[in-house]
Design a protein around this motif. Structure first.
Motif, PDB file in Angstrom:
ATOM      1  N   ILE A 160      -9.268   0.043 -16.138  1.00  0.00           N
ATOM      2  CA  ILE A 160      -8.347   0.056 -15.109  1.00  0.00           C
ATOM      3  C   ILE A 160      -8.579   0.727 -14.088  1.00  0.00           C
ATOM      4  CG2 ILE A 160      -6.613   1.810 -15.852  1.00  0.00           C
ATOM      5  CD1 ILE A 160      -4.499   0.351 -14.558  1.00  0.00           C
ATOM      6  N   GLU A 161      -8.796   0.108 -12.956  1.00  0.00           N
ATOM      7  CA  GLU A 161      -9.092   0.819 -11.571  1.00  0.00           C
ATOM      8  C   GLU A 161      -8.406   0.330 -10.408  1.00  0.00           C
ATOM      9  OE1 GLU A 161     -13.085   1.188  -8.646  1.00  0.00           O
ATOM     10  OE2 GLU A 161     -13.419   0.034 -10.472  1.00  0.00           O
ATOM     11  N   CYS A 162      -7.703   1.313  -9.931  1.00  0.00           N
ATOM     12  CA  CYS A 162      -6.746   1.182  -8.891  1.00  0.00           C
ATOM     13  C   CYS A 162      -7.322   1.553  -7.383  1.00  0.00           C
ATOM     14  CB  CYS A 162      -5.401   1.913  -9.186  1.00  0.00           C
ATOM     15  SG  CYS A 162      -4.472   1.467 -10.734  1.00  0.00           S
ATOM     16  N   VAL A 163      -6.582   1.073  -6.376  1.00  0.00           N
ATOM     17  CA  VAL A 163      -6.813   1.385  -4.832  1.00  0.00           C
ATOM     18  C   VAL A 163      -6.611   2.905  -4.766  1.00  0.00           C
ATOM     19  CG1 VAL A 163      -6.179   1.264  -2.678  1.00  0.00           C
ATOM     20  CG2 VAL A 163      -6.434  -0.651  -4.129  1.00  0.00           C
ATOM     21  N   ASP A 164      -7.425   3.604  -4.397  1.00  0.00           N
ATOM     22  CA  ASP A 164      -7.563   4.893  -4.255  1.00  0.00           C
ATOM     23  C   ASP A 164      -6.217   5.461  -3.639  1.00  0.00           C
ATOM     24  OD1 ASP A 164      -9.877   5.139  -5.452  1.00  0.00           O
ATOM     25  OD2 ASP A 164     -10.827   5.310  -3.714  1.00  0.00           O
ATOM     26  N   SER A 165      -5.664   5.022  -2.436  1.00  0.00           N
ATOM     27  CA  SER A 165      -4.501   5.659  -1.670  1.00  0.00           C
ATOM     28  C   SER A 165      -3.942   4.781  -0.763  1.00  0.00           C
ATOM     29  CB  SER A 165      -5.213   6.871  -0.774  1.00  0.00           C
ATOM     30  OG  SER A 165      -6.127   6.599   0.178  1.00  0.00           O
ATOM     31  N   VAL A 166      -2.616   4.746  -0.391  1.00  0.00           N
ATOM     32  CA  VAL A 166      -1.780   4.170   0.472  1.00  0.00           C
ATOM     33  C   VAL A 166      -1.195   4.917   1.213  1.00  0.00           C
ATOM     34  CG1 VAL A 166      -1.676   1.839  -0.883  1.00  0.00           C
ATOM     35  CG2 VAL A 166      -0.093   3.675  -1.152  1.00  0.00           C
ATOM     36  N   ASP A 167      -0.606   4.475   2.429  1.00  0.00           N
ATOM     37  CA  ASP A 167       0.263   5.564   3.187  1.00  0.00           C
ATOM     38  C   ASP A 167       1.532   4.826   3.502  1.00  0.00           C
ATOM     39  OD1 ASP A 167      -1.847   7.289   4.003  1.00  0.00           O
ATOM     40  OD2 ASP A 167      -2.511   6.078   5.773  1.00  0.00           O
TER      41      ASP A 167
ATOM     42  N   ASP B  42      -6.378   2.975 -21.089  1.00  0.00           N
ATOM     43  CA  ASP B  42      -7.185   3.647 -19.996  1.00  0.00           C
ATOM     44  C   ASP B  42      -6.114   3.947 -18.945  1.00  0.00           C
ATOM     45  OD1 ASP B  42      -8.906   4.548 -18.263  1.00  0.00           O
ATOM     46  OD2 ASP B  42      -9.737   2.772 -17.829  1.00  0.00           O
ATOM     47  N   ALA B  43      -6.280   4.711 -17.927  1.00  0.00           N
ATOM     48  CA  ALA B  43      -5.296   5.114 -16.806  1.00  0.00           C
ATOM     49  C   ALA B  43      -6.043   5.283 -15.612  1.00  0.00           C
ATOM     50  CB  ALA B  43      -4.569   6.386 -17.374  1.00  0.00           C
ATOM     51  N   ASP B  44      -5.367   5.385 -14.339  1.00  0.00           N
ATOM     52  CA  ASP B  44      -5.923   5.460 -13.244  1.00  0.00           C
ATOM     53  C   ASP B  44      -4.660   6.126 -12.385  1.00  0.00           C
ATOM     54  OD1 ASP B  44      -7.549   6.039 -11.212  1.00  0.00           O
ATOM     55  OD2 ASP B  44      -8.203   4.060 -10.920  1.00  0.00           O
ATOM     56  N   GLU B  45      -4.836   6.756 -11.201  1.00  0.00           N
ATOM     57  CA  GLU B  45      -3.608   7.180 -10.638  1.00  0.00           C
ATOM     58  C   GLU B  45      -4.245   6.918  -8.719  1.00  0.00           C
ATOM     59  OE1 GLU B  45      -3.848  11.413 -11.118  1.00  0.00           O
ATOM     60  OE2 GLU B  45      -5.441  11.655  -9.440  1.00  0.00           O
ATOM     61  N   ILE B  46      -3.102   6.451  -8.129  1.00  0.00           N
ATOM     62  CA  ILE B  46      -2.815   6.048  -6.704  1.00  0.00           C
ATOM     63  C   ILE B  46      -2.517   7.239  -6.035  1.00  0.00           C
ATOM     64  CG2 ILE B  46      -2.062   4.374  -4.973  1.00  0.00           C
ATOM     65  CD1 ILE B  46      -1.579   2.482  -7.312  1.00  0.00           C
ATOM     66  N   GLY B  47      -3.231   7.740  -4.917  1.00  0.00           N
ATOM     67  CA  GLY B  47      -2.565   8.587  -4.050  1.00  0.00           C
ATOM     68  C   GLY B  47      -1.645   8.133  -3.070  1.00  0.00           C
TER      69      GLY B  47
ATOM     70  N   TYR C 108       1.713  12.358  -2.591  1.00  0.00           N
ATOM     71  CA  TYR C 108       2.168  12.254  -3.952  1.00  0.00           C
ATOM     72  C   TYR C 108       1.085  11.584  -4.878  1.00  0.00           C
ATOM     73  CZ  TYR C 108       6.401  13.841  -1.312  1.00  0.00           C
ATOM     74  OH  TYR C 108       7.272  14.543  -0.464  1.00  0.00           O
ATOM     75  N   LEU C 109       1.572  11.422  -6.100  1.00  0.00           N
ATOM     76  CA  LEU C 109       0.703  10.590  -6.901  1.00  0.00           C
ATOM     77  C   LEU C 109       1.572   9.540  -7.790  1.00  0.00           C
ATOM     78  CD1 LEU C 109      -1.605  13.232  -8.720  1.00  0.00           C
ATOM     79  CD2 LEU C 109      -2.134  11.463  -7.192  1.00  0.00           C
ATOM     80  N   VAL C 110       0.839   8.328  -7.961  1.00  0.00           N
ATOM     81  CA  VAL C 110       1.469   7.216  -8.941  1.00  0.00           C
ATOM     82  C   VAL C 110       0.622   6.982  -9.927  1.00  0.00           C
ATOM     83  CG1 VAL C 110       2.133   4.865  -9.191  1.00  0.00           C
ATOM     84  CG2 VAL C 110       2.568   5.946  -7.183  1.00  0.00           C
ATOM     85  N   ASN C 111       0.949   7.172 -11.160  1.00  0.00           N
ATOM     86  CA  ASN C 111      -0.173   7.234 -12.395  1.00  0.00           C
ATOM     87  C   ASN C 111       0.327   5.887 -13.023  1.00  0.00           C
ATOM     88  OD1 ASN C 111      -0.844   9.914 -12.659  1.00  0.00           O
ATOM     89  ND2 ASN C 111       1.416  10.497 -12.756  1.00  0.00           N
ATOM     90  N   VAL C 112      -0.645   5.160 -13.191  1.00  0.00           N
ATOM     91  CA  VAL C 112      -0.662   3.824 -13.980  1.00  0.00           C
ATOM     92  C   VAL C 112      -1.675   3.897 -15.105  1.00  0.00           C
ATOM     93  CG1 VAL C 112      -1.250   1.390 -13.630  1.00  0.00           C
ATOM     94  CG2 VAL C 112      -0.924   2.798 -11.628  1.00  0.00           C
ATOM     95  N   SER C 113      -0.973   3.526 -16.398  1.00  0.00           N
ATOM     96  CA  SER C 113      -1.771   3.394 -17.646  1.00  0.00           C
ATOM     97  C   SER C 113      -1.512   1.959 -18.354  1.00  0.00           C
ATOM     98  CB  SER C 113      -1.210   4.599 -18.444  1.00  0.00           C
ATOM     99  OG  SER C 113       0.299   4.195 -18.876  1.00  0.00           O
ATOM    100  N   ALA C 114      -2.543   1.539 -18.840  1.00  0.00           N
ATOM    101  CA  ALA C 114      -2.695   0.237 -19.719  1.00  0.00           C
ATOM    102  C   ALA C 114      -2.977   0.762 -21.065  1.00  0.00           C
ATOM    103  CB  ALA C 114      -3.749  -0.548 -18.969  1.00  0.00           C
TER     104      ALA C 114
END
Length: 329
Positions: free
Chosen positions: A48-55, A146-151, A124-130
């Motif tokens: 899993i690969e997430c977009v690094d960050s959002v505002d 697998d897991a990734d996080e979004i800022g 802040y962080l959002v954690n996404v796991s699959a």
């Protein structure tokens, strides 16, 4: 031989090994029947690969949400059922709970992140796991994950509104224009702002008029995270030697705000400053309460005309007396 590994680690190794063996026993006969593409794995796999960050903008009137995404890749030779866990300690999240990904395929999922209006500015962080729950129809929980996080950045905001109290009207030169304002601010960070008075004449000029002295205390507002309310007093001394009437309004502007090109229809102090009155004793000949009433602006012409008539009358009386004396002689 003494076991040097902690018991729980050994349990996990045995459990995973057992799952792999069971999976291979169940699907082994079908491996030779399923053509594997180059690079595909026999064992279940997920990345899993997430977009690094959002505002996120949480100011009043904003949506207070942001849309982001993650890409899931199944690099195995099996169709996989994948469970998803999307979580954040401080933010609200929404997204799919599970997906099906064909062998060797990728899938993009959308995630909605929401914040409260009073969410403090910061990161802040959002954690996404699959986790693969089944592959090729065979349940295999815990075999591949697998897991990734979004800022997430909550943007700073500060908004203030102010209301002007009563004041102004028609004043004589030398008097003080006095009024107050009430201020209400909303903010998700510590900040400051200030307010200043501006005068606009009836022609639309915002140049500060000559002789007017702003004696107002500084109107500085300290705004903590969460907002505040405040009051400020304004005083403008008008010139005592005003030659002609000044008419317009006083507006109060937050620091950085643009000056209106004319007097607004509301939330202003309308004023008219008239020159000091001229009087004889207690009789006011000019000014707000003059005997000429609404013709006070023409008072000098009226007074001049009366003076000319009086002078002519005096001259006429003098000439008449002189003639009488000549006749008596």
């Amino acid at each position: 031989m003494e076991n040097i590994y902690p018991s729980e680690v050994s349990a996990r190794v045995v459990s995973r090994t057992t799952l792999v063996l069971v999976f291979m026993l169940l699907v082994g006969p079908f491996v030779v029947l399923v053509p594997a593409a180059s690079g595909q794995q026999i064992l279940p796999d997920i990345t899993i690969e997430c977009v690094d960050s959002v505002d996120i903008d949480v100011s009043p009137g904003s949506s207070r949400t942001a849309m982001t995404s993650c890409e899931l890749e199944n690099n195995s030779m099996w169709s996989e059922e994948v469970s998803l866990d999307i979580d954040s300690e401080d933010l609200d999240t929404a997204g799919p709970e599970s997906v099906t990904i064909a062998a060797g395929e990728t899938l993009t999922i959308s995630i909605v992140v929401s914040a409260n209006q009073n969410q403090e500015a910061g990161d802040y962080l959002v954690n996404v796991s699959a986790e693969v729950t089944s592959a090729g129809g065979v349940p295999i929980p815990g075999m591949a994950s697998d897991a990734d996080e979004i800022g997430v950045t909550i943007a700073e905001f500060t908004t203030c509104d102010h209301t002007i109290g009563q004041g102004g009207g028609t004043l004589d030169a030398g008097q003080i224009i006095s009024f107050s304002i009430s201020i209400s601010c909303n903010s998700n960070t510590d900040s400051t702002t200030k307010y200043n008075a501006r005068m606009i004449d009836k022609s639309g000029s915002s140049a500060w008029p000559s002789g007017f002295d702003d004696q107002s205390p500084q109107c500085d507002v300290l705004i903590p995270d969460g907002g505040t309310s405040a009051n400020c007093q304004f005083q403008i001394l008008t010139p005592s030697n005003l030659d002609s009437a000044w008419e317009g309004c006083v507006v109060v502007l937050e620091d950085g705000a643009s000056v209106p090109k004319s007097c607004p229809s509301s939330n202003v102090v309308d004023v008219k400053i008239e020159p000091k009155s001229i009087g004889i004793g207690t009789i006011d000949l000019t000014g707000n309460n003059s005997i000429f009433g609404e013709y006070s602006d023409e008072a000098p012409i009226i007074i001049g005309g009366v003076a000319v008539i009086l002078v002519m009358a005096i001259i006429g009386i003098a000439v008449s007396r002189r003639r009488r004396r000549l006749l008596d002689d």
